[in-house]
Design an enzyme around this catalytic site. Structure first.
Site, PDB file in Angstrom:
ATOM      1  CB  ALA A 202      -9.024  29.404   4.459  1.00  0.00           C
ATOM      2  N   PRO A 203     -12.132  30.551   4.734  1.00  0.00           N
ATOM      3  CG  PRO A 203     -14.213  30.413   5.803  1.00  0.00           C
ATOM      4  CD  PRO A 203     -13.014  31.305   5.653  1.00  0.00           C
ATOM      5  N   GLY A 204     -13.245  30.154   2.188  1.00  0.00           N
ATOM      6  CA  GLY A 204     -13.629  29.983   0.803  1.00  0.00           C
ATOM      7  C   GLY A 204     -14.838  30.738   0.319  1.00  0.00           C
ATOM      8  CG  ASP A 221      -5.863  30.733   3.619  1.00  0.00           C
ATOM      9  OD1 ASP A 221      -5.307  30.193   4.588  1.00  0.00           O
ATOM     10  OD2 ASP A 221      -6.449  31.823   3.700  1.00  0.00           O
ATOM     11  CG  ASP A 259     -11.503  39.437   3.175  1.00  0.00           C
ATOM     12  OD1 ASP A 259     -10.969  40.320   3.881  1.00  0.00           O
ATOM     13  OD2 ASP A 259     -12.607  38.925   3.445  1.00  0.00           O
ATOM     14  CE  LYS A 289      -9.922  42.033   6.806  1.00  0.00           C
ATOM     15  NZ  LYS A 289     -11.250  41.668   6.294  1.00  0.00           N
TER      16      LYS A 289
END
Length: 337
Positions: A202-204, A221, A259, A289
């Site tokens: 999400a959001p894709g 998600d 991600d 990250k």
């Protein structure tokens, strides 16, 4: 060697180039270092450099015309004995600072082009404004402005694969640009009929990128999909925890995309290690990250001989992409059984 990077990451670039030391000089988006101090520089998998200009020559000039003339003399003298019969990249680079440097560089580029056409029209007609997408060396003319009266010019460059990508109005998020850029670093992209697991979808944005190429995507998600990913016929959205999802071991995915806004070691332990060790995919793009960890230490971990990437994959590349923020993107291929 003059290396370019995202503005604001010069210290990390210098540390990576010199293993914790510093470049001889730096400015917004660039670091100059002595290549002779590390003859194997280009053979290392470097994350932060975007372009590495080999044997740069300092060019100075008080005016636009003087800079253009001095650059032309450098270029013409370097052509001695060289036959130019195909398109060659001619790149003019500058940082956003100081204000107005971009206009100065554009004016010098125009004056240079006019002078080159007068002196060597055939070569001028073959000039191209971009590099081929991907990772590798190129020969042409590469000019990096560091001030209004000062630039560095080189004939050879090593491109690390980072580049600015065009947006898609149907893409549901900015992260779409990262995965589009990552395909160029890997040298591969999803194909029609291939299967993709997108963890933390999400959001894709990443799901949409794969689906628009004809791949079949399982988007994992608990959050909702949006934009072009919502109700896309090639995307199945499953509300589930990305860390708990496990595929059918008899039916591995062609691609793992991941991600997640999580601590990088948690992603490595809970996703990268089981997926790569279990060969649950053939190719992968994993975003990590580094905002709360030492980026250089993390990069060393990812490249270490005992890392899961070294043990289970080939063609692994760790990159700080043009569209990345405080994160690394890791791409690669799983070893054949």
């Amino acid at each position: 060697m003059l290396c370019t990077c995202q503005p604001g990451f010069e210290k990390l670039l210098a540390g990576e180039l010199t293993e914790g030391g510093a470049g001889t000089e730096s400015g917004p988006g660039w670091v100059l270092t002595e290549a002779a101090a590390d003859p194997g520089l280009l053979s290392r998998d470097l994350a932060f450099p975007h372009l590495l200009l080999r044997d740069p020559v300092e060019i100075r000039g008080e005016s636009v015309n003087e800079l253009a003339q001095n650059l032309l003399e450098f270029f013409m003298s370097s052509l001695s004995g060289e036959r130019v019969d195909a398109a060659w990249p001619c790149l003019w680079l500058e940082a956003r600072e100081p204000v107005g440097l971009g206009r100065r560089a554009a004016a010098v580029e125009q004056a240079f082009g006019e002078q080159l056409r007068k002196r060597f029209s055939r070569v001028a007609k073959l000039a191209a404004g971009s590099l081929p997408r991907g990772v590798g060396p190129a020969r042409g003319l590469f000019v990096r402005f560091v001030d209004f009266g000062r630039a560095f010019a080189a004939r050879e460059v090593f491109a690390n694969g980072q580049c600015r990508m065009a947006d898609d109005p149907q893409a549901p998020s900015r992260s779409y640009l990262k995965i589009e850029e990552a395909y160029g670093v890997l040298g591969s992209e999803p194909r029609p009929g291939e299967t993709v697991a997108d963890l933390g979808a999400a959001p894709g944005g990443w799901s949409y990128s794969a689906a628009k190429r004809g791949a079949r995507v399982l988007a994992i998600d608990n959050g909702p999909l949006k934009g072009g990913a919502l109700h896309h016929p090639q995307i199945e959205h499953r509300c589930a925890d990305a860390f708990r999802f496990r595929p059918d071991e008899d039916r591995p995915f062609d691609w793992l995309l991941c991600d997640l806004l999580e601590e990088p070691h948690h992603v490595l332990r809970q996703i990268a290690e089981p997926w790569l060790a279990g060969r649950w995919c053939r190719q992968f793009v994993i975003n990590l990250k580094f905002g709360r960890v030492d980026p250089l230490a993390l990069a060393r971990e990812l490249r270490a001989a005992d890392s899961i990437f070294s043990a289970a994959a080939t063609g692994v590349r760790v990159r700080h992409l043009y569209h990345d923020r405080e994160e690394f993107t890791v791409v690669g291929n799983i070893h054949s059984p």
